[in-house]
Write a protein that holds these residues in place. Sequence first.
Motif, short mmCIF file in Angstrom:
data_model
loop_
_atom_site.label_atom_id
_atom_site.label_comp_id
_atom_site.label_asym_id
_atom_site.label_seq_id
_atom_site.Cartn_x
_atom_site.Cartn_y
_atom_site.Cartn_z
N HIS A 1 -29.78 19.97 -14.13
CA HIS A 1 -29.20 19.58 -15.41
C HIS A 1 -27.74 19.15 -15.24
N PRO B 1 -38.02 19.47 -16.23
CA PRO B 1 -37.18 20.63 -16.51
C PRO B 1 -36.68 21.37 -15.28
N TRP C 1 -33.42 26.41 -23.77
CA TRP C 1 -33.35 24.96 -23.94
C TRP C 1 -34.01 24.58 -25.25
N GLY D 1 -25.54 22.45 -21.21
CA GLY D 1 -26.43 21.87 -20.23
C GLY D 1 -27.28 20.79 -20.89
N VAL D 2 -27.52 19.71 -20.17
CA VAL D 2 -28.36 18.60 -20.65
C VAL D 2 -29.37 18.29 -19.55
N ARG D 3 -30.65 18.31 -19.89
CA ARG D 3 -31.67 18.03 -18.87
C ARG D 3 -32.76 17.12 -19.43
N ASP D 4 -33.50 16.51 -18.53
CA ASP D 4 -34.62 15.63 -18.86
C ASP D 4 -35.82 16.50 -19.20
N SER D 5 -36.38 16.32 -20.38
CA SER D 5 -37.51 17.15 -20.78
C SER D 5 -38.75 16.92 -19.93
N VAL E 1 -34.20 14.39 -24.16
CA VAL E 1 -33.41 15.35 -23.40
C VAL E 1 -33.44 16.68 -24.11
N GLU E 2 -33.12 17.72 -23.39
CA GLU E 2 -33.01 19.06 -23.95
C GLU E 2 -31.59 19.55 -23.73
#
Length: 64
Positions: free
Chosen positions: A43, A39, A5, A32-36, A20-21
């Motif tokens: 995602h 984690p 990430w 993939g996109v996730r909230d930092s 976001v990461e």
Amino acid sequence: MIVKWRKSSHTGGANDNQCVELGRLDPGAGIGVRDSKDPDGGHLVLSGAQFASVIKQIKQDSAR
């Protein structure tokens, strides 16, 4: 698969958790996109075309 990430270079730095990461998933599986800040919270998976569309929309909105 282990996903590496990364945060945007436009964040406030390595300790900035207000972003976001992104992570490249298995070939053909998308981005993939996730909230930092969360984690381990899962995602969102976007195809390459979906991700390109999101980036295009962000650039259009920021140009206004």
